[in-house]
Structure formats: structure tokens, C-alpha cells
Write a protein that holds these residues in place. Structure first.
Motif, PDB file in Angstrom:
ATOM      1  N   GLY A  64       0.822  -1.209   0.000  1.00  0.00           N
ATOM      2  CA  GLY A  64       0.000   0.000   0.000  1.00  0.00           C
ATOM      3  C   GLY A  64       0.853   1.254   0.000  1.00  0.00           C
ATOM      4  O   GLY A  64       0.548   2.233  -0.673  1.00  0.00           O
ATOM      5  N   ILE A  65       1.954   1.200   0.752  1.00  0.00           N
ATOM      6  CA  ILE A  65       2.892   2.332   0.769  1.00  0.00           C
ATOM      7  C   ILE A  65       3.685   2.385  -0.531  1.00  0.00           C
ATOM      8  O   ILE A  65       3.878   3.451  -1.116  1.00  0.00           O
ATOM      9  N   SER A  66       4.135   1.242  -1.001  1.00  0.00           N
ATOM     10  CA  SER A  66       5.004   1.200  -2.184  1.00  0.00           C
ATOM     11  C   SER A  66       4.284   1.590  -3.475  1.00  0.00           C
ATOM     12  O   SER A  66       4.910   2.127  -4.385  1.00  0.00           O
ATOM     13  N   PHE A  67       3.004   1.291  -3.565  1.00  0.00           N
ATOM     14  CA  PHE A  67       2.255   1.595  -4.786  1.00  0.00           C
ATOM     15  C   PHE A  67       1.616   2.982  -4.756  1.00  0.00           C
ATOM     16  O   PHE A  67       0.712   3.267  -5.538  1.00  0.00           O
ATOM     17  N   ARG A  68       2.103   3.870  -3.902  1.00  0.00           N
ATOM     18  CA  ARG A  68       1.530   5.217  -3.840  1.00  0.00           C
ATOM     19  C   ARG A  68       1.791   6.008  -5.119  1.00  0.00           C
ATOM     20  O   ARG A  68       1.102   6.982  -5.400  1.00  0.00           O
ATOM     21  N   TRP A  69       2.758   5.585  -5.916  1.00  0.00           N
ATOM     22  CA  TRP A  69       3.058   6.275  -7.164  1.00  0.00           C
ATOM     23  C   TRP A  69       1.893   6.199  -8.149  1.00  0.00           C
ATOM     24  O   TRP A  69       1.806   7.002  -9.079  1.00  0.00           O
ATOM     25  N   LEU A  70       0.985   5.236  -7.950  1.00  0.00           N
ATOM     26  CA  LEU A  70      -0.158   5.128  -8.860  1.00  0.00           C
ATOM     27  C   LEU A  70      -1.039   6.378  -8.826  1.00  0.00           C
ATOM     28  O   LEU A  70      -1.708   6.677  -9.807  1.00  0.00           O
ATOM     29  N   PHE A  71      -1.044   7.076  -7.710  1.00  0.00           N
ATOM     30  CA  PHE A  71      -1.897   8.255  -7.603  1.00  0.00           C
ATOM     31  C   PHE A  71      -1.357   9.444  -8.401  1.00  0.00           C
ATOM     32  O   PHE A  71      -2.049  10.441  -8.567  1.00  0.00           O
ATOM     33  N   ASP A  84     -13.087  14.302 -12.852  1.00  0.00           N
ATOM     34  CA  ASP A  84     -11.892  13.978 -12.082  1.00  0.00           C
ATOM     35  C   ASP A  84     -12.174  12.919 -11.031  1.00  0.00           C
ATOM     36  O   ASP A  84     -11.319  12.091 -10.732  1.00  0.00           O
ATOM     37  N   LEU A  85     -13.363  12.917 -10.474  1.00  0.00           N
ATOM     38  CA  LEU A  85     -13.720  11.947  -9.447  1.00  0.00           C
ATOM     39  C   LEU A  85     -13.667  10.520  -9.989  1.00  0.00           C
ATOM     40  O   LEU A  85     -13.172   9.614  -9.314  1.00  0.00           O
ATOM     41  N   LYS A  86     -14.136  10.335 -11.206  1.00  0.00           N
ATOM     42  CA  LYS A  86     -14.080   9.002 -11.820  1.00  0.00           C
ATOM     43  C   LYS A  86     -12.637   8.543 -12.011  1.00  0.00           C
ATOM     44  O   LYS A  86     -12.317   7.376 -11.830  1.00  0.00           O
ATOM     45  N   GLY A  87     -11.773   9.457 -12.365  1.00  0.00           N
ATOM     46  CA  GLY A  87     -10.355   9.118 -12.527  1.00  0.00           C
ATOM     47  C   GLY A  87      -9.728   8.704 -11.215  1.00  0.00           C
ATOM     48  O   GLY A  87      -8.994   7.709 -11.147  1.00  0.00           O
ATOM     49  N   PHE A  92      -7.864   4.533  -7.461  1.00  0.00           N
ATOM     50  CA  PHE A  92      -7.993   3.915  -6.148  1.00  0.00           C
ATOM     51  C   PHE A  92      -8.337   2.437  -6.281  1.00  0.00           C
ATOM     52  O   PHE A  92      -7.796   1.594  -5.557  1.00  0.00           O
ATOM     53  N   PHE A  93      -9.238   2.096  -7.192  1.00  0.00           N
ATOM     54  CA  PHE A  93      -9.618   0.704  -7.410  1.00  0.00           C
ATOM     55  C   PHE A  93      -8.416  -0.119  -7.873  1.00  0.00           C
ATOM     56  O   PHE A  93      -8.167  -1.218  -7.361  1.00  0.00           O
ATOM     57  N   PHE A  96      -5.993  -0.522  -4.940  1.00  0.00           N
ATOM     58  CA  PHE A  96      -6.500  -1.477  -3.956  1.00  0.00           C
ATOM     59  C   PHE A  96      -6.333  -2.917  -4.435  1.00  0.00           C
ATOM     60  O   PHE A  96      -5.871  -3.787  -3.688  1.00  0.00           O
ATOM     61  N   ILE A  97      -6.676  -3.190  -5.676  1.00  0.00           N
ATOM     62  CA  ILE A  97      -6.543  -4.548  -6.221  1.00  0.00           C
ATOM     63  C   ILE A  97      -5.069  -4.955  -6.260  1.00  0.00           C
ATOM     64  O   ILE A  97      -4.722  -6.094  -5.905  1.00  0.00           O
ATOM     65  N   LEU A  98      -4.198  -4.053  -6.672  1.00  0.00           N
ATOM     66  CA  LEU A  98      -2.771  -4.382  -6.759  1.00  0.00           C
ATOM     67  C   LEU A  98      -2.159  -4.689  -5.399  1.00  0.00           C
ATOM     68  O   LEU A  98      -1.454  -5.687  -5.240  1.00  0.00           O
ATOM     69  N   PHE A  99      -2.408  -3.855  -4.401  1.00  0.00           N
ATOM     70  CA  PHE A  99      -1.718  -4.098  -3.134  1.00  0.00           C
ATOM     71  C   PHE A  99      -2.326  -5.254  -2.352  1.00  0.00           C
ATOM     72  O   PHE A  99      -1.609  -5.951  -1.650  1.00  0.00           O
ATOM     73  N   THR A 100      -3.626  -5.508  -2.504  1.00  0.00           N
ATOM     74  CA  THR A 100      -4.179  -6.670  -1.803  1.00  0.00           C
ATOM     75  C   THR A 100      -3.753  -7.975  -2.451  1.00  0.00           C
ATOM     76  O   THR A 100      -3.483  -8.956  -1.758  1.00  0.00           O
ATOM     77  N   SER A 101      -3.667  -8.004  -3.761  1.00  0.00           N
ATOM     78  CA  SER A 101      -3.235  -9.242  -4.417  1.00  0.00           C
ATOM     79  C   SER A 101      -1.729  -9.461  -4.269  1.00  0.00           C
ATOM     80  O   SER A 101      -1.279 -10.607  -4.146  1.00  0.00           O
TER      81      SER A 101
END
Length: 118
Positions: A64-71, A84-87, A92-93, A96-101
């Protein structure tokens, strides 16, 4: 509950240490220090399921910390999103999928090591 709080704080601090080791290549020794709480948790776990979930929690915090660059990626034009909200929700989706998997690998490691030492 007290043990869980202690391990959560240890996992949080070790995840920051692991992330620092990846950010700066001169801090490679932080990997060795950052994995100590995970190995202690594996050793103290009573069964492989508890070790798996502890490893998964450690992995979730770390990734979760390491993938913060996605934002910093904003795919509105590429995906044809109108707001912008959809983006932000899409990013975020994906985050979330990347760090949980990805955390599943930490959990498998912890559960397997616990089975081998038990």
C-alpha cells in the motif's frame, strides 16, 4: 488485543523501513531490519493460518505504501473519463486490487515458513 496492536505497529514501522530500502538503494540494510517483525510473528504464530494472515497484513501495509506512485497517474484523457472523481476512483480501485493481491505473496511466504518450522 494488545499483541495485535504491538504487531500492527511493528508491521507498520517495518513496512516504512522496507519502502525506504527500495526508495534509496544505499539503504539496503533496512531490508534485513524491516523483515525482523515478520519473522518474529511467524515464529510466534500458533498455526499456519495465523501466520498467513499476519504476513498478508504486513504485505498489505508494505505494498500500500510502495504503490503510492499510482496516484500520480491521471488517466482521464486516455480512458475517456469525463470527471476527475471518476479518474481518482479508478486509480484507487487499481491501487487497492494491486496491493491486496500482491500481499498474498507475503502471506504465502509466512504460512509456508510457519509450516516448515512447526
Amino acid at each position: 488485543m494488545k499483541k495485535f496492536t504491538i504487531f500492527f505497529v511493528l508491521f507498520l514501522s517495518s513496512s516504512f523501513l522496507l519502502d525506504l530500502a527500495f526508495e534509496k538503494s544505499n539503504f539496503w540494510i533496512l531490508v534485513l531490519i524491516g523483515l525482523i517483525p515478520l519473522f518474529l510473528f511467524i515464529e510466534w504464530s500458533k498455526n499456519w493460518k495465523r501466520a498467513f494472515w499476519g504476513g498478508w497484513l504486513q504485505g498489505m501495509i508494505f505494498f500500500g505504501i510502495s504503490f503510492r506512485w499510482l496516484f500520480s497517474i491521471f488517466p482521464n484523457e486516455t480512458l475517456g473519463l469525463t470527471s476527475d472523481l471518476k479518474g481518482y476512483l479508478f486509480i484507487f480501485f487499481v491501487w487497492f486490487i494491486l496491493f491486496t493481491s500482491s500481499a498474498f505473496a507475503f502471506g504465502l511466504f509466512a504460512g509456508t515458513v510457519n509450516c516448515k518450522i512447526s
